[in-house]
Write an enzyme that holds these catalytic residues in place. Structure first.
Site, PDB file in Angstrom:
ATOM      1  N   CYS A   6       0.845  -1.208   0.000  1.00  0.00           N
ATOM      2  CA  CYS A   6       0.000   0.000   0.000  1.00  0.00           C
ATOM      3  C   CYS A   6       0.875   1.251   0.000  1.00  0.00           C
ATOM      4  O   CYS A   6       0.538   2.252  -0.652  1.00  0.00           O
ATOM      5  CB  CYS A   6      -0.956  -0.009   1.189  1.00  0.00           C
ATOM      6  SG  CYS A   6      -2.370  -1.118   0.976  1.00  0.00           S
ATOM      7  N   HIS A  45      -6.456  -2.905  -1.028  1.00  0.00           N
ATOM      8  CA  HIS A  45      -5.755  -3.832  -0.137  1.00  0.00           C
ATOM      9  C   HIS A  45      -6.570  -5.105   0.045  1.00  0.00           C
ATOM     10  O   HIS A  45      -7.663  -5.078   0.606  1.00  0.00           O
ATOM     11  CB  HIS A  45      -5.486  -3.198   1.240  1.00  0.00           C
ATOM     12  CG  HIS A  45      -4.760  -4.152   2.147  1.00  0.00           C
ATOM     13  ND1 HIS A  45      -3.383  -4.274   2.142  1.00  0.00           N
ATOM     14  CD2 HIS A  45      -5.220  -5.067   3.039  1.00  0.00           C
ATOM     15  CE1 HIS A  45      -3.033  -5.214   3.002  1.00  0.00           C
ATOM     16  NE2 HIS A  45      -4.130  -5.709   3.566  1.00  0.00           N
ATOM     17  N   HIS A  98      -0.568 -10.469  -4.388  1.00  0.00           N
ATOM     18  CA  HIS A  98       0.303 -10.146  -5.519  1.00  0.00           C
ATOM     19  C   HIS A  98       0.579 -11.362  -6.369  1.00  0.00           C
ATOM     20  O   HIS A  98       0.568 -12.486  -5.896  1.00  0.00           O
ATOM     21  CB  HIS A  98       1.635  -9.533  -5.049  1.00  0.00           C
ATOM     22  CG  HIS A  98       2.353 -10.318  -3.992  1.00  0.00           C
ATOM     23  ND1 HIS A  98       1.972 -10.322  -2.677  1.00  0.00           N
ATOM     24  CD2 HIS A  98       3.431 -11.134  -4.063  1.00  0.00           C
ATOM     25  CE1 HIS A  98       2.792 -11.090  -1.977  1.00  0.00           C
ATOM     26  NE2 HIS A  98       3.675 -11.608  -2.799  1.00  0.00           N
TER      27      HIS A  98
HETATM   28  P1  5GP Z   1       6.120 -12.859  -1.281  1.00  0.00           P
HETATM   29  O1  5GP Z   1       7.359 -13.354  -0.583  1.00  0.00           O
HETATM   30  O2  5GP Z   1       5.125 -12.278  -0.293  1.00  0.00           O
HETATM   31  O3  5GP Z   1       5.489 -13.843  -2.233  1.00  0.00           O
HETATM   32  O4  5GP Z   1       6.589 -11.681  -2.241  1.00  0.00           O
HETATM   33  C1  5GP Z   1       6.950 -10.432  -1.762  1.00  0.00           C
HETATM   34  C2  5GP Z   1       7.957  -9.879  -2.739  1.00  0.00           C
HETATM   35  O5  5GP Z   1       8.103  -8.497  -2.492  1.00  0.00           O
HETATM   36  C3  5GP Z   1       9.343 -10.505  -2.602  1.00  0.00           C
HETATM   37  O6  5GP Z   1       9.714 -11.109  -3.835  1.00  0.00           O
HETATM   38  C4  5GP Z   1      10.248  -9.321  -2.244  1.00  0.00           C
HETATM   39  O7  5GP Z   1      11.527  -9.385  -2.846  1.00  0.00           O
HETATM   40  C5  5GP Z   1       9.441  -8.142  -2.736  1.00  0.00           C
HETATM   41  N1  5GP Z   1       9.692  -6.915  -2.000  1.00  0.00           N
HETATM   42  C6  5GP Z   1       9.770  -6.779  -0.651  1.00  0.00           C
HETATM   43  N2  5GP Z   1       9.989  -5.493  -0.330  1.00  0.00           N
HETATM   44  C7  5GP Z   1      10.061  -4.809  -1.499  1.00  0.00           C
HETATM   45  C8  5GP Z   1      10.277  -3.416  -1.807  1.00  0.00           C
HETATM   46  O8  5GP Z   1      10.441  -2.552  -0.944  1.00  0.00           O
HETATM   47  N3  5GP Z   1      10.302  -3.088  -3.123  1.00  0.00           N
HETATM   48  C9  5GP Z   1      10.108  -4.014  -4.114  1.00  0.00           C
HETATM   49  N4  5GP Z   1      10.149  -3.576  -5.375  1.00  0.00           N
HETATM   50  N5  5GP Z   1       9.889  -5.320  -3.857  1.00  0.00           N
HETATM   51  C10 5GP Z   1       9.867  -5.704  -2.564  1.00  0.00           C
HETATM   52 ZN    ZN Z   2      -1.806  -3.323   1.268  1.00  0.00          ZN
END
Ligand code: 5GP
Ligand code: ZN
Length: 112
Positions: A6, A45, A98
């Site tokens: 968000c 969200h 996502h």
């Molecule tokens: P999940 O692990 O929840 O499936 O994916 C979250 C993703 O967000 C991860 O691949 C992580 O690298 C990415 N991520 C986390 N923090 C940030 C950020 O501040 N900027 C960007 N561009 N990606 C982020």
């Molecule tokens: Zn959110």
């Protein structure tokens, strides 16, 4: 709300945006797992895939449409993978729905 994605939507945290419309934002992942690694999120969200309901499920189609348009824009004609991690066992670390769009390398199956 204390939600990282968000904050990215609200431009409180910068990101490298690939695609944006009224409903969806997509940006490059900060820790890429493939030469192309884009994160596609709804602007509303929703905490995870487990929080999709009959009322909000239209956004899932809009996220897939965004993925298709990003794939054309980035010329991913060889293919790509869309992943949505859900909950602890699914490896979800950010509690905002996502898709990961991964491309430009051969991806193993099963994912492990
Ligand atoms: P999940 O692990 O929840 O499936 O994916 C979250 C993703 O967000 C991860 O691949 C992580 O690298 C990415 N991520 C986390 N923090 C940030 C950020 O501040 N900027 C960007 N561009 N990606 C982020
Ligand atoms: Zn959110």
């Amino acid at each position: 709300m204390d939600c990282l994605f968000c904050k990215i939507i609200n431009k409180e945290i910068p990101s490298n945006v690939v695609y944006e419309n009224d409903d969806v934002l997509a940006f490059y992942d900060i820790a890429p797992q493939a030469p192309v690694h884009v994160v596609i999120i709804p602007k509303q969200h929703i905490a995870s895939p487990a929080h999709i309901t009959a009322e909000n499920c239209d956004i899932a189609g809009k996220m897939f449409l965004a993925a298709s348009e990003i794939a054309k824009k980035l010329e991913l004609e060889k293919g790509y993978r869309i992943v949505s991690n859900c909950g602890e066992d699914g490896g979800q670390t950010v509690q905002h729905l996502h898709f990961h769009l991964l491309a430009k390398r051969s991806l193993a199956w099963p994912p492990g």
